[in-house]
Design a protein around this motif. Structure first.
Motif, PDB file in Angstrom:
ATOM      1  N   LYS A  56     -34.415   1.097 -68.746  1.00 20.89           N
ATOM      2  CA  LYS A  56     -34.517  -0.361 -68.607  1.00 20.89           C
ATOM      3  C   LYS A  56     -35.833  -0.758 -67.942  1.00 20.89           C
ATOM      4  N   ALA A  57     -36.220  -0.012 -66.905  1.00 17.69           N
ATOM      5  CA  ALA A  57     -37.456  -0.333 -66.178  1.00 17.69           C
ATOM      6  C   ALA A  57     -38.694  -0.157 -67.053  1.00 17.69           C
ATOM      7  N   THR A  58     -38.714   0.907 -67.863  1.00 24.63           N
ATOM      8  CA  THR A  58     -39.894   1.126 -68.705  1.00 24.63           C
ATOM      9  C   THR A  58     -40.016   0.036 -69.767  1.00 24.63           C
ATOM     10  N   LYS A  59     -38.895  -0.411 -70.309  1.00 25.25           N
ATOM     11  CA  LYS A  59     -38.944  -1.486 -71.309  1.00 25.25           C
ATOM     12  C   LYS A  59     -39.380  -2.810 -70.689  1.00 25.25           C
ATOM     13  N   ALA A  60     -39.002  -3.043 -69.439  1.00 25.56           N
ATOM     14  CA  ALA A  60     -39.356  -4.286 -68.763  1.00 25.56           C
ATOM     15  C   ALA A  60     -40.770  -4.268 -68.185  1.00 25.56           C
ATOM     16  N   ALA A  61     -41.436  -3.121 -68.191  1.00 21.34           N
ATOM     17  CA  ALA A  61     -42.722  -2.965 -67.517  1.00 21.34           C
ATOM     18  C   ALA A  61     -43.909  -3.550 -68.281  1.00 21.34           C
TER      19      ALA A  61
ATOM     20  N   ASN B 152     -41.802  -6.144 -77.120  1.00 20.11           N
ATOM     21  CA  ASN B 152     -40.433  -6.638 -77.257  1.00 20.11           C
ATOM     22  C   ASN B 152     -39.492  -5.472 -77.564  1.00 20.11           C
ATOM     23  N   LYS B 153     -38.189  -5.747 -77.528  1.00 17.09           N
ATOM     24  CA  LYS B 153     -37.183  -4.699 -77.709  1.00 17.09           C
ATOM     25  C   LYS B 153     -37.315  -4.043 -79.085  1.00 17.09           C
TER      26      LYS B 153
ATOM     27  N   SER C 129     -40.260  -1.682 -79.042  1.00 14.44           N
ATOM     28  CA  SER C 129     -39.942  -0.540 -78.167  1.00 14.44           C
ATOM     29  C   SER C 129     -39.012   0.444 -78.867  1.00 14.44           C
TER      30      SER C 129
END
Length: 107
Positions: free
Chosen positions: A27-32, A36-37, A40
């Motif tokens: 979750k942290a790497t995607k939010a960094a 977009n999802k 990713s």
């Protein structure tokens, strides 16, 4: 929600803290960053194909569909890898994606 493979479930039962941390890291790497999802998931799909991780290809193909990727985009994300990871690996990954698309009724 898809049923997780038995080995994944076993690891999760034995190492709850590790798996919780791993989930948090994902979750942290995607939010960094700004990706977009959908993007990713396509990147992670390509990486899973490169290491011939069938379960991960299945998972990221499903997640890419959920994030709005079209089947043709998922397939193209793999085909562009041909000159990098080789045709046999791409062919295997495409067959794994076909499994997901067939289950989803999108093939």
């Amino acid at each position: 929600m898809p049923k997780y493979p038995g080995q994944y479930q076993n690891i999760t039962k034995r190492y709850k803290g590790v798996m919780k941390a791993l989930e948090g890291l994902g979750k942290a790497t995607k939010a960094a960053g700004p990706l977009n999802k959908r993007t990713s998931e396509l990147i992670q799909l390509a990486a899973a194909a490169a290491i011939r991780a069938e379960g991960s290809v299945h998972s990221h193909a499903r997640r890419a569909l959920e994030a709005g990727a079209k089947p043709a985009e998922i397939q193209h994300a793999l085909i562009v890898l041909t000159s990098t990871i080789g045709f046999p690996t791409v062919s295997a990954a495409l067959s794994w994606v076909d499994d997901v698309l067939a289950k989803e009724g999108r093939k």
